[in-house]
Enzyme design. Structure first.
Site, PDB file in Angstrom:
ATOM      1  N   SER A 154       0.852  -1.190   0.000  1.00 47.68           N
ATOM      2  CA  SER A 154       0.000   0.000   0.000  1.00 47.68           C
ATOM      3  C   SER A 154       0.885   1.236   0.000  1.00 47.68           C
ATOM      4  O   SER A 154       2.042   1.179   0.429  1.00 47.68           O
ATOM      5  CB  SER A 154      -0.899   0.007   1.238  1.00 47.68           C
ATOM      6  OG  SER A 154      -1.558   1.252   1.393  1.00 47.68           O
ATOM      7  N   TYR A 207      -1.566  -0.343  10.712  1.00 44.68           N
ATOM      8  CA  TYR A 207      -1.695  -0.692   9.297  1.00 44.68           C
ATOM      9  C   TYR A 207      -0.492  -0.192   8.497  1.00 44.68           C
ATOM     10  O   TYR A 207       0.105  -0.941   7.716  1.00 44.68           O
ATOM     11  CB  TYR A 207      -2.983  -0.085   8.747  1.00 44.68           C
ATOM     12  CG  TYR A 207      -3.254  -0.416   7.297  1.00 44.68           C
ATOM     13  CD1 TYR A 207      -3.785  -1.646   6.936  1.00 44.68           C
ATOM     14  CD2 TYR A 207      -2.998   0.508   6.296  1.00 44.68           C
ATOM     15  CE1 TYR A 207      -4.051  -1.953   5.608  1.00 44.68           C
ATOM     16  CE2 TYR A 207      -3.250   0.214   4.964  1.00 44.68           C
ATOM     17  CZ  TYR A 207      -3.777  -1.019   4.633  1.00 44.68           C
ATOM     18  OH  TYR A 207      -4.024  -1.316   3.304  1.00 44.68           O
TER      19      TYR A 207
END
Length: 263
Positions: free
Chosen positions: A109, A122
């Site tokens: 990501s 995250y």
């Protein structure tokens, strides 16, 4: 949502592939459990044969400020987003090395390069996934294994996955899961080592290290004022499918017409 949602979705995918003349096998595996990954890997080797393409695409998000995040959710984030990559690689990499033929794709990501509030666990896990890909690529090259390739894919927020449906993002629209899937396929077909989606965000990665920290921080906050404006969403995603049981994802294996085996 419950686990029963995942199984019909997996079955639908299998039927879809078989319906157009392809071969497809579906498995359900708990990526938060190393033993379950190894168990299913043995089934894949038995049912399908040698795997030459491994795509690590599962992910979970808690979406809370660090001090509001329970310890078990932080642990789950790293179990699924990072440690599962180690177990799947150890399960499928040896035959790739033996035949000097294979490809491991890590779906990370942009959060692996840019920190965002409410995503401390995250972002940390995705940064670890980026490091996993880079170090593995260097290791393979160091050992002279040129036939096994790796690709790192870093997309912006993807809509319709259940993870960031309510994200408050300015200037940059959320990505279509289909467009991201097409870009991943292109990266695989061209053996592209690093794909950023959209590509213009490569500039942002560079700017982060060229401008003063406060400028970079303000820029990040302007682009993403709030990654999780609604109640925290907890989901594990595979491609465009969303499952509710933390750490669990379907594993679909679709062998194409040649010798390749996809996971």
């Amino acid at each position: 949502m419950n686990l029963n949602y995942a199984i019909p979705s997996l079955e639908d995918t299998v039927k879809l592939v078989r319906g157009i003349g392809g071969q497809c096998y579906g498995y359900t595996v708990d990526l938060a459990k190393k033993e379950d990954i190894y168990r299913v890997a043995k089934l894949v080797h038995k049912d399908v044969g040698r795997v030459t393409l491994l795509v690590n695409n599962a992910g979970v998000v808690s979406g809370r400020y660090l001090l509001d995040t329970p310890d078990h959710l932080i642990q789950r984030t790293f179990d699924v987003n990072v440690l599962a990559h180690f177990w799947t690689a150890k399960a499928f990499l040896p035959p790739m090395i033996e035949h000097n033929d294979g490809h491991i794709v890590t779906i990370a990501s942009m959060a692996g390069y840019v920190g965002v509030a409410k995503l401390v666990d995250y972002c940390s896990s995705k940064a670890a996934a980026c490091g996993f890909d880079e170090a593995l690529r260097i290791e393979l090259e160091t050992k002279g294994i040129k036939g096994v390739r790796t690709s790192l894919v870093c997309p912006f927020f993807i809509k319709s996955t259940g993870m960031f449906d309510d994200v408050n993002s300015r200037f940059l629209p959320q990505l279509s899961s289909n467009d991201v899937a097409d870009r991943v396929v292109l990266a695989i077909r061209t053996s592209e080592p690093f794909a950023v989606i959209p590509g213009l965000l490569r500039v942002m990665i560079c700017l982060k290290w060229l401008v003063p920290w406060q400028v970079a921080a303000d820029m990040i906050r302007v682009i993403v004022p709030d990654a999780v404006p609604a109640s925290p969403v907890v989901a594990a995603t595979v491609t465009a499918e969303t499952m509710a049981k933390p750490g669990t994802r379907p594993l679909a294996v679709a062998p194409p017409q040649r010798h390749d085996r996809h996971v």
